[in-house]
Design a protein around this motif. Structure first.
Motif, PDB file in Angstrom:
ATOM      1  N   TRP A 100      26.629  29.826  57.824  1.00 41.87           N
ATOM      2  CA  TRP A 100      25.332  30.512  57.878  1.00 41.87           C
ATOM      3  C   TRP A 100      25.437  31.742  58.772  1.00 41.87           C
ATOM      4  O   TRP A 100      24.937  32.824  58.418  1.00 41.87           O
ATOM      5  CB  TRP A 100      24.268  29.549  58.397  1.00 41.87           C
ATOM      6  N   THR A 103      27.367  34.437  57.071  1.00 41.93           N
ATOM      7  CA  THR A 103      26.493  35.097  56.096  1.00 41.93           C
ATOM      8  C   THR A 103      25.607  36.125  56.781  1.00 41.93           C
ATOM      9  O   THR A 103      25.420  37.245  56.271  1.00 41.93           O
ATOM     10  CB  THR A 103      25.617  34.061  55.364  1.00 41.93           C
ATOM     11  N   GLU A 143      25.938  25.524  50.569  1.00 38.04           N
ATOM     12  CA  GLU A 143      25.221  26.741  50.209  1.00 38.04           C
ATOM     13  C   GLU A 143      25.692  27.982  50.966  1.00 38.04           C
ATOM     14  O   GLU A 143      25.863  29.054  50.380  1.00 38.04           O
ATOM     15  CB  GLU A 143      23.716  26.555  50.424  1.00 38.04           C
ATOM     16  N   TYR A 144      25.875  27.864  52.272  1.00 38.36           N
ATOM     17  CA  TYR A 144      26.139  29.067  53.042  1.00 38.36           C
ATOM     18  C   TYR A 144      27.599  29.493  53.004  1.00 38.36           C
ATOM     19  O   TYR A 144      27.901  30.653  53.334  1.00 38.36           O
ATOM     20  CB  TYR A 144      25.630  28.906  54.473  1.00 38.36           C
ATOM     21  N   THR A 147      27.131  31.731  49.992  1.00 36.43           N
ATOM     22  CA  THR A 147      26.462  33.001  50.300  1.00 36.43           C
ATOM     23  C   THR A 147      27.359  33.904  51.142  1.00 36.43           C
ATOM     24  O   THR A 147      27.336  35.133  50.963  1.00 36.43           O
ATOM     25  CB  THR A 147      25.129  32.774  51.041  1.00 36.43           C
ATOM     26  N   VAL A 151      27.896  37.533  49.637  1.00 37.56           N
ATOM     27  CA  VAL A 151      27.424  38.714  50.367  1.00 37.56           C
ATOM     28  C   VAL A 151      28.617  39.542  50.847  1.00 37.56           C
ATOM     29  O   VAL A 151      28.601  40.789  50.783  1.00 37.56           O
ATOM     30  CB  VAL A 151      26.527  38.295  51.550  1.00 37.56           C
ATOM     31  N   ALA A 179      33.314  32.398  46.420  1.00 36.20           N
ATOM     32  CA  ALA A 179      31.908  32.080  46.134  1.00 36.20           C
ATOM     33  C   ALA A 179      31.758  31.499  44.742  1.00 36.20           C
ATOM     34  O   ALA A 179      30.994  30.548  44.530  1.00 36.20           O
ATOM     35  CB  ALA A 179      31.057  33.343  46.277  1.00 36.20           C
ATOM     36  N   THR A 186      25.240  30.864  42.579  1.00 36.72           N
ATOM     37  CA  THR A 186      24.977  31.816  43.659  1.00 36.72           C
ATOM     38  C   THR A 186      25.796  33.082  43.465  1.00 36.72           C
ATOM     39  O   THR A 186      25.283  34.201  43.527  1.00 36.72           O
ATOM     40  CB  THR A 186      25.316  31.190  45.022  1.00 36.72           C
ATOM     41  N   TRP A 190      25.154  37.697  42.793  1.00 29.57           N
ATOM     42  CA  TRP A 190      25.538  38.563  43.900  1.00 29.57           C
ATOM     43  C   TRP A 190      26.657  39.525  43.520  1.00 29.57           C
ATOM     44  O   TRP A 190      27.051  40.382  44.335  1.00 29.57           O
ATOM     45  CB  TRP A 190      25.943  37.734  45.114  1.00 29.57           C
ATOM     46  N   ALA A 330      20.460  30.545  48.267  1.00 29.76           N
ATOM     47  CA  ALA A 330      21.182  31.565  47.512  1.00 29.76           C
ATOM     48  C   ALA A 330      20.461  32.902  47.520  1.00 29.76           C
ATOM     49  O   ALA A 330      21.100  33.966  47.509  1.00 29.76           O
ATOM     50  CB  ALA A 330      21.386  31.091  46.074  1.00 29.76           C
ATOM     51  N   SER A 332      18.069  33.746  49.861  1.00 30.89           N
ATOM     52  CA  SER A 332      17.534  34.091  51.184  1.00 30.89           C
ATOM     53  C   SER A 332      18.158  35.355  51.784  1.00 30.89           C
ATOM     54  O   SER A 332      17.438  36.153  52.399  1.00 30.89           O
ATOM     55  CB  SER A 332      17.668  32.904  52.145  1.00 30.89           C
ATOM     56  N   PRO A 333      19.478  35.617  51.647  1.00 32.74           N
ATOM     57  CA  PRO A 333      19.987  36.873  52.207  1.00 32.74           C
ATOM     58  C   PRO A 333      19.384  38.100  51.536  1.00 32.74           C
ATOM     59  O   PRO A 333      19.073  39.098  52.207  1.00 32.74           O
ATOM     60  CB  PRO A 333      21.500  36.783  51.952  1.00 32.74           C
TER      61      PRO A 333
END
Length: 590
Positions: A100, A103, A143-144, A147, A151, A179, A186, A190, A330, A332-333
């Motif tokens: 996290w 990210t 998840e993170y 991401t 990202v 990723a 996700t 991206w 996914a 949120s960023p």
């Protein structure tokens, strides 16, 4: 980056981490326990038996033990943390928190490149202070990591278009591949920012997209992910317990239906965590303004890609977002990036002398978002949060079983939470699978204990697939081919009439037992037995799910031809009809 900016990032990042540290030792059951413990169990098995990325284990779902879903890079990472001496639950949360934070850093770098330092700093603050992030950044989820890769791929891909440096291209392809292997749903969206962005050094937009190096930004990650997806589907399709998890079987669950997308109620369900937790209701106007401002900026094509990353997953995987709050990680960023651009827009339009007021307005809106989300966030600071009561059930199972037992769990769908906390292997059996004709294929794989969440509702009739069943706890049964495998259970059942005949030979007839027992749940008194009460029953005509209760402290038994119990003072039967007693004997259980 100025020293002031660096100090701000370090100070706020440290504060964000400090806010999460008190929650890192909590059990993984506060929400979505099935997915958190699913991830944790594979990591724990990696820690105990070695890391094998191609054959990740989840014996509570896959009868064969193999369950290749996502490439288990996150689980392998967490296993290494466990190897450093960190307890399993804390290791899972710490690993998630690390990715996290990665990210967040990569998001700051991406937004600074396409939106400037002010937008980047605001996006950083929106991301690390998000109520959603407070809850889910320390959850046992992949998840993170996804991401971070996604990202990071966007940032380095855009940097490559600007610089042409091979290192940037290589980093973008590698991060996007990670990723895509961890979570394609996700990574896919991206890819848009770096695929749409047009660098100043590039020629016409379409021609530059068709360059082999540009096409490879998406083609290489996809080429790596497709074989893994096909391999995982093939392994899971070959196992009766996991065949339902393949892409073909899960299509509607993954994508939902067209009708759902016209259902305002389901949109409200899907968007509520987006508004209340991911962005925060007071910051929504800034996200909208940020989108407007971004699409008029110099890097509008890159920002169009960010909008695709924010909205695409929600539209494509609508059913998942309507039912699983953690999927919001996914997007949120991207949403934080839009809030950052909204903040930059506001500050840029205020006179320099008034900008502190604009900053105060933004800080106030962010603080209000946290206040409004306080009830949801407060849960993680309440000590052990176990709304489903998983931990006491797992402790109960651990207390009546052995470490090497294989346990079949009913009533928890395919959640491995009970197995994980009891530290037992086995299978979590969804009701639909328990009712299939091929259930014999599962029980033949060998189980020692059947544990039901609610034996009066769950399909405990499955215990009849073993010759002998014994109640060893309020929700647990020993199952075996012979009485010796019942662990001394004082209440047991079988369809082996010869066992009753053997008891009759070593015992004596038991007088005063009612000849017929109505299966309406009411108890009927039994005469006392000096050793154990053995009953020869006629169960023909009863509902196949009928249960017999001989000891209220122990789990009810599936109605079978022969039942025996020590200290049985009464008997009851469920689900209607009449249980007929053909013969009764007072004899020892063994």
């Amino acid at each position: 980056m100025t020293r002031r900016e660096l100090a701000l990032l370090l100070a706020t990042g440290a504060a964000a981490l400090a806010a999460r540290v008190p929650t890192l030792a909590q059990p993984l059951v506060e929400d979505h326990a099935f997915r958190q413990t699913q991830t944790a169990y594979t990591a724990l098995l990696f820690h105990q038996g070695g890391i094998d990325l191609l054959r990740p284990k989840l014996p509570t779902l896959a009868a064969s033990g193999d369950f290749p879903l996502e490439l288990p890079l996150f689980q392998a990472n967490a296993a290494l943390v466990m190897g450093a001496g960190v307890p399993p639950d804390a290791a899972m949360r710490l690993t998630a928190l690390f990715w996290w934070l990665v990210t967040a850093v990569l998001l700051w770098l991406l937004v600074r490149r396409i939106g400037g330092t002010t937008a980047a700093t605001a996006a950083w603050l929106a991301f690390i202070a998000s109520p959603f992030g407070l809850i889910w950044s320390r959850a046992s989820l992949i998840e993170y990591l996804a991401t971070a890769g996604a990202v990071g791929a966007a940032w380095t891909g855009i940097a490559w278009r600007a610089s042409g440096a091979r290192a940037h291209w290589t980093a973008s392809v590698a991060l996007a591949t990670v990723a895509m292997l961890v979570k394609p749903s996700t990574a896919l969206f991206w890819l848009a920012p770096q695929l749409l962005h047009r660098g100043e050094r590039e020629g016409p937009w379409l021609r530059s997209r068709l360059r082999p190096a540009s096409l490879a930004l998406a083609a290489v990650p996809a080429a790596a992910a497709v074989p893994w997806v096909l391999y995982g589907d093939a392994v899971r399709r070959a196992d009766i317990a996991t065949a339902f998890t393949t892409g073909a079987e899960q299509r509607e669950i993954l994508f939902g239906t067209l009708a759902q997308r016209f259902d305002l109620g389901q949109w409200a369900t899907a968007l509520t965590p987006t508004v209340q937790l991911v962005v925060g209701a007071p910051l929504v106007p800034f996200a909208i303004a940020g989108a407007w401002y971004a699409l008029r900026s110099r890097d509008r094509l890159a920002w169009l890609g960010v909008l695709v990353a924010a909205l695409g997953p929600l539209v494509a995987f609508f059913d998942l977002y309507a039912h699983h709050e953690y999927y919001q990680a996914a997007i949120s960023p991207a949403l934080s990036a839009l809030v950052g651009m909204g903040a930059a827009w506001l500050i840029a339009r205020w006179p320099a002398r008034a900008r502190p007021r604009a900053t105060a307005l933004l800080v106030t809106a962010g603080a209000l978002a946290l206040v409004l989300a306080a009830p949801a966030v407060a849960r993680i600071y309440g000590g052990v949060v176990d709304p489903e009561g998983i931990l006491p059930r797992a402790a109960e199972l651990a207390g009546v079983s052995r470490a090497d037992d294989r346990v079949l769990v009913l009533g928890r769908s395919y959640s491995p939470a009970i197995h994980y906390y009891a530290r037992r292997r086995g299978l979590a059996l969804p009701p639909a699978l328990a009712e299939q004709d091929r259930v014999d294929d599962l029980v033949a794989r060998g189980f020692d204990v059947v544990a039901a969440w609610d034996p009066y509702q769950d399909p405990v009739v499955i215990a009849r697939h073993w010759p002998w069943t014994g109640a060893i706890g309020p929700r647990q049964y020993a199952v075996a081919a012979a009485p010796a495998g019942l662990r001394g259970a004082r209440v047991r059942a079988t369809d082996d009439v010869a066992a009753f005949d053997a008891a009759a030979r070593r015992g004596r007839p038991l007088a005063g037992v009612p000849a017929a027992i109505p299966c309406d749940g009411r108890t009927v008194a039994l005469p006392p037995a000096s050793a154990a009460t053995w009953l020869r029953l006629d169960v023909s005509g009863l509902d196949p799910r009928s249960l017999v209760i001989l000891d209220g402290a122990l789990a009810p038994l599936p109605a079978r031809t022969v039942v025996a119990a020590t200290g049985a003072a009464a008997i009851a039967c469920t689900r209607g009809g009449t249980l007929r007693v053909l013969s009764a004997v007072d004899a020892s259980l063994e």
